[in-house]
Design a protein around this motif. Structure first.
Motif, PDB file in Angstrom:
ATOM      1  N   ASN A  34      24.484  42.546 109.094  1.00 21.07           N
ATOM      2  CA  ASN A  34      23.478  42.550 108.268  1.00 21.07           C
ATOM      3  C   ASN A  34      24.137  43.754 107.095  1.00 21.07           C
ATOM      4  OD1 ASN A  34      21.095  42.208 107.086  1.00 21.07           O
ATOM      5  ND2 ASN A  34      20.215  43.843 108.337  1.00 21.07           N
ATOM      6  N   GLY A  35      25.274  43.348 106.833  1.00 22.51           N
ATOM      7  CA  GLY A  35      26.109  44.158 105.881  1.00 22.51           C
ATOM      8  C   GLY A  35      25.853  43.771 104.531  1.00 22.51           C
ATOM      9  N   LEU A  36      26.241  44.702 103.584  1.00 21.33           N
ATOM     10  CA  LEU A  36      26.012  44.356 102.219  1.00 21.33           C
ATOM     11  C   LEU A  36      26.471  43.318 101.654  1.00 21.33           C
ATOM     12  CD1 LEU A  36      24.515  47.183 101.287  1.00 21.33           C
ATOM     13  CD2 LEU A  36      26.458  47.523  99.776  1.00 21.33           C
ATOM     14  N   LEU A  37      27.826  43.084 102.115  1.00 22.21           N
ATOM     15  CA  LEU A  37      28.408  41.763 101.473  1.00 22.21           C
ATOM     16  C   LEU A  37      27.682  40.350 101.755  1.00 22.21           C
ATOM     17  CD1 LEU A  37      32.108  42.349 102.110  1.00 22.21           C
ATOM     18  CD2 LEU A  37      30.961  42.745 100.034  1.00 22.21           C
ATOM     19  N   LYS A  38      27.314  40.130 103.257  1.00 21.58           N
ATOM     20  CA  LYS A  38      26.513  39.114 103.600  1.00 21.58           C
ATOM     21  C   LYS A  38      25.075  38.983 102.963  1.00 21.58           C
ATOM     22  CE  LYS A  38      24.883  36.753 107.671  1.00 21.58           C
ATOM     23  NZ  LYS A  38      24.933  36.710 109.103  1.00 21.58           N
ATOM     24  N   ARG A  39      24.592  40.120 102.755  1.00 13.91           N
ATOM     25  CA  ARG A  39      23.259  39.927 102.110  1.00 13.91           C
ATOM     26  C   ARG A  39      23.139  39.792 100.791  1.00 13.91           C
ATOM     27  NH1 ARG A  39      20.859  45.631 104.289  1.00 13.91           N
ATOM     28  NH2 ARG A  39      21.686  46.238 102.385  1.00 13.91           N
ATOM     29  N   ALA A  40      24.235  40.368 100.078  1.00 16.67           N
ATOM     30  CA  ALA A  40      24.861  39.878  98.386  1.00 16.67           C
ATOM     31  C   ALA A  40      24.883  38.408  98.703  1.00 16.67           C
ATOM     32  CB  ALA A  40      25.919  40.572  97.935  1.00 16.67           C
ATOM     33  N   THR A  41      25.521  37.878  99.380  1.00 16.97           N
ATOM     34  CA  THR A  41      25.986  36.175  99.333  1.00 16.97           C
ATOM     35  C   THR A  41      24.621  35.678  99.560  1.00 16.97           C
ATOM     36  OG1 THR A  41      28.055  36.731 100.358  1.00 16.97           O
ATOM     37  CG2 THR A  41      27.153  34.519 100.465  1.00 16.97           C
ATOM     38  N   GLU A  42      23.703  35.953 100.636  1.00 17.98           N
ATOM     39  CA  GLU A  42      22.335  35.402 100.849  1.00 17.98           C
ATOM     40  C   GLU A  42      21.559  35.381  99.486  1.00 17.98           C
ATOM     41  OE1 GLU A  42      20.735  36.970 104.378  1.00 17.98           O
ATOM     42  OE2 GLU A  42      22.179  35.773 105.656  1.00 17.98           O
ATOM     43  N   ALA A  43      21.491  36.641  98.958  1.00 19.40           N
ATOM     44  CA  ALA A  43      20.788  36.538  97.766  1.00 19.40           C
ATOM     45  C   ALA A  43      21.245  35.894  96.594  1.00 19.40           C
ATOM     46  CB  ALA A  43      20.909  38.262  97.190  1.00 19.40           C
ATOM     47  N   GLY A  44      22.555  35.597  96.399  1.00 18.05           N
ATOM     48  CA  GLY A  44      23.140  34.702  95.687  1.00 18.05           C
ATOM     49  C   GLY A  44      22.719  33.218  96.093  1.00 18.05           C
ATOM     50  N   VAL A  45      22.873  32.725  96.987  1.00 20.61           N
ATOM     51  CA  VAL A  45      22.199  31.421  97.686  1.00 20.61           C
ATOM     52  C   VAL A  45      20.679  31.189  97.144  1.00 20.61           C
ATOM     53  CG1 VAL A  45      21.978  29.868  99.426  1.00 20.61           C
ATOM     54  CG2 VAL A  45      23.943  31.172  99.220  1.00 20.61           C
ATOM     55  N   THR A  46      19.970  32.381  97.564  1.00 17.40           N
ATOM     56  CA  THR A  46      18.538  32.189  97.266  1.00 17.40           C
ATOM     57  C   THR A  46      18.304  32.310  95.714  1.00 17.40           C
ATOM     58  OG1 THR A  46      17.972  33.420  99.196  1.00 17.40           O
ATOM     59  CG2 THR A  46      16.298  33.239  97.619  1.00 17.40           C
ATOM     60  N   THR A  47      18.804  32.800  95.126  1.00 18.57           N
ATOM     61  CA  THR A  47      18.872  32.903  93.322  1.00 18.57           C
ATOM     62  C   THR A  47      19.322  31.273  93.021  1.00 18.57           C
ATOM     63  OG1 THR A  47      19.270  35.158  93.197  1.00 18.57           O
ATOM     64  CG2 THR A  47      19.576  33.917  91.231  1.00 18.57           C
ATOM     65  N   LYS A  48      20.325  30.774  93.378  1.00 16.42           N
ATOM     66  CA  LYS A  48      20.597  29.357  93.140  1.00 16.42           C
ATOM     67  C   LYS A  48      19.679  28.411  93.498  1.00 16.42           C
ATOM     68  CE  LYS A  48      24.881  27.884  93.240  1.00 16.42           C
ATOM     69  NZ  LYS A  48      26.084  27.502  94.111  1.00 16.42           N
ATOM     70  N   ILE A  49      18.995  28.704  94.601  1.00 16.48           N
ATOM     71  CA  ILE A  49      17.915  27.568  95.057  1.00 16.48           C
ATOM     72  C   ILE A  49      16.671  27.717  94.191  1.00 16.48           C
ATOM     73  CG2 ILE A  49      16.526  27.149  96.968  1.00 16.48           C
ATOM     74  CD1 ILE A  49      18.830  27.517  98.849  1.00 16.48           C
ATOM     75  N   SER A  50      16.516  28.949  94.017  1.00 12.57           N
ATOM     76  CA  SER A  50      15.208  29.054  93.193  1.00 12.57           C
ATOM     77  C   SER A  50      15.459  28.661  91.582  1.00 12.57           C
ATOM     78  CB  SER A  50      14.859  30.664  93.005  1.00 12.57           C
ATOM     79  OG  SER A  50      14.622  31.195  94.417  1.00 12.57           O
TER      80      SER A  50
END
Length: 147
Positions: A34-50
């Motif tokens: 649940n590290g910072l890099l993984k959460r940042a990647t997931e946030a980027g994906v969520t942003t692209k989908i939105s």
């Protein structure tokens, strides 16, 4: 010789051990489950989908406005389709415009008069998202993962 000043070997070893512990904790916080890099990647994906969903909504809204403009303000208008059919028919063309083509594409099914919208942005599992625009209700269904 008793007046020599400096750090002892024990103090140096303790300092190194503390620094190693801090370095280990930092590495885990950055790259762990649940590290910072993984959460940042997931946030980027969520942003692209939105962003892709927003672009599809904007395309649909542009078509709705165009339908009403064509039907009610143009005296020579020959619009015989319902609003839903008009949007489903023109959605693939609208999404092919430069401003939308990076996000989504649509195809129309002639038999059902519905349009299927596919988002080019992938979800966190790497699956493409797809939803159907129902011409009878005039609504875009929920996006679900395909592949």
């Amino acid at each position: 010789m008793k007046n020599q000043k400096g750090i002892t070997l024990i103090a140096l070893v303790i300092t190194i051990i503390v620094l190693l512990i801090l370095a280990g904790i930092s590495i885990v916080m950055l790259s762990g489950e649940n590290g910072l890099l993984k959460r940042a990647t997931e946030a980027g994906v969520t942003t692209k989908i939105s962003d892709a969903k927003e672009q599809v909504s904007l395309a649909i809204n542009d078509l709705v406005a165009g339908y009403y403009e064509e039907k009610y303000t143009n005296s020579t208008a020959t619009v015989t389709e319902t609003l839903g059919e008009y949007v489903a028919k023109n959605l693939p063309t609208e999404l092919d415009k430069e401003q939308y083509s990076d996000y989504a594409q649509a195809t129309q099914d002639e038999s059902t008069k519905n349009a299927t919208v596919t988002l080019k942005a992938k979800d966190k599992d790497g699956k493409t998202l797809q939803a159907v625009y129902d011409s009878s209700t005039g609504k875009l269904g929920a996006f679900t993962a395909i592949d």
